[in-house]
Design an enzyme around this catalytic site. Structure first.
Site: not given
Ligand code: ACO
Length: 325
Positions: A115, A252, A282
């Protein structure tokens, strides 16, 4: 004093034809439009078909950038493509794009920083141009992340999309001063200790497969705000600009909550942030030039605009580029 600077002469972008909405994904995945929008800010993404290879998207973006720059492909002597999803393991996608455009001189190669790839590629091109080794560079960010997603893993596959963007850089003598045009500062960083937080579980050397993207989203999120804010603060200290002098922030596009967190930490007004995440998801190395292109088309980029680009990606890698249009 006159120095050689890399001037941004043109920007272009290209997206695959097919749009996939959150509701489309919810038909085959246990997810919802509400969850995806609330957690990431994404509403839809473009997904490439089998003919829309990374090189095809990249070449189309590059052509538009060249037309806008008024520069013929034969005048280009450096092509750098930032991608983590190359057409083939080798040769470099940049070489294929070079051939598609009719560029025959100089050098072409890929840069792989996921990224952060576009920030890394801009840094490499700018460094070469400043040495006088090359004069006109095409810097492309092009990705088909849909090919490396695990479409059964709802925690990752909903976040990404495909696309490409490009800029044309030209080496020009400039007088140094606060109104100087071109790339004013570049900073790139990596720390391999975080490799296992965001990676692809395949590769020619390790598994002989392409593999799928794996991510510990929560940990990536935690590091992103901290590392990106840090590199922006370093850039501002180095160049002597205050955060409120920046006209446009082109981050980004990973997650709206990451962008909001950085804006809050650095006290940046939300109307200066270019946001394309809702429409593109993304797109890894393509997201910054896609956002720059959108800002250009919306006439938000003007001559003299001070533009800050920043990114973080797998590795971790991260960095920032400050430029005056
Ligand atoms: N739909 C519904 N529920 C979902 C989904 C989905 N697509 N994905 C995960 N869940 C559920 C999980 O199973 C979990 O359920 P549980 O509580 O019963 O176990 C719940 O949602 C919460 O999951 P988390 O992973 O804790 O959710 P979080 O609030 O952290 O959000 C996310 C997840 C969006 C991936 C977030 O952590 C994030 O954006 N992180 C940054 C990562 C990123 O952007 N990476 C891109 C590449 S790196 C970069 O470009 C910087």
């Amino acid at each position: 004093m006159a120095v050689i600077r890399s001037i941004i002469r043109g920007v272009g972008a290209h997206l695959p034809k097919r749009i996939v909405t959150n509701d489309d994904l919810a038909k085959s995945l246990d997810t919802s439009d509400e969850w995806i929008q609330e957690r990431s800010g994404i509403r839809q993404r473009h997904i490439a078909d089998d003919t829309e290879l990374t090189s095809v998207l990249g070449a189309a973006a590059a052509k538009q950038a060249l037309v806008r720059a008024g520069i013929d492909p034969v005048e280009i002597d450096l092509v750098i493509c930032a991608t983590a999803t190359p057409d083939r393991t080798f040769p470099a996608t940049a070489v294929r794009i070079q051939q598609m455009l009719g560029v025959t001189k100089g050098a072409a190669f890929d840069v792989q920083a996921v990224c952060s790839g576009f920030v890394f590629a801009l840094t490499v091109a700018d460094t070469f141009l400043k040495t006088g080794q090359f004069n006109r560079a095409l810097v492309i960010g092009a990705e088909t992340f849909s090919r490396i997603l695990d479409w059964g893993d709802r925690s990752t596959c909903v976040l990404f999309g495909d696309g490409a963007g490009a800029v044309v850089l030209e080496a020009q003598p400039q007088h140094t001063g606060r109104d100087d045009r071109g790339i004013l500062s570049t900073r790139i960083r990596s720390d391999g200790r975080y490799e296992d937080l965001l990676y692809v579980d395949g590769g020619p050397s390790s598994t002989k497969t392409v593999g799928h993207l794996r991510m510990n989203g929560r940990e990536v999120f935690r590091h992103a705000v901290q590392k990106i804010s840090g590199v922006i603060e370093e850039t501002l200290v180095e160049t002597g600009f205050a955060a409120d002098e920046i006209d446009l922030f082109i981050p980004h596009q990973a997650n709206k909550r990451i962008l909001d967190g950085i804006a809050k930490k650095l006290n940046v007004s939300p109307d200066k942030i270019v946001m394309t995440l809702d429409k593109h998801g993304n797109t890894s190395a393509a997201s910054i030039p896609l956002a720059l292109n959108q800002a250009f088309e919306e006439h938000r980029v003007k001559e003299g605009s001070l533009i800050l680009m920043e990114a973080m990606g797998g590795g971790f890698t991260w960095g920032a580029v400050l430029a005056r249009w």
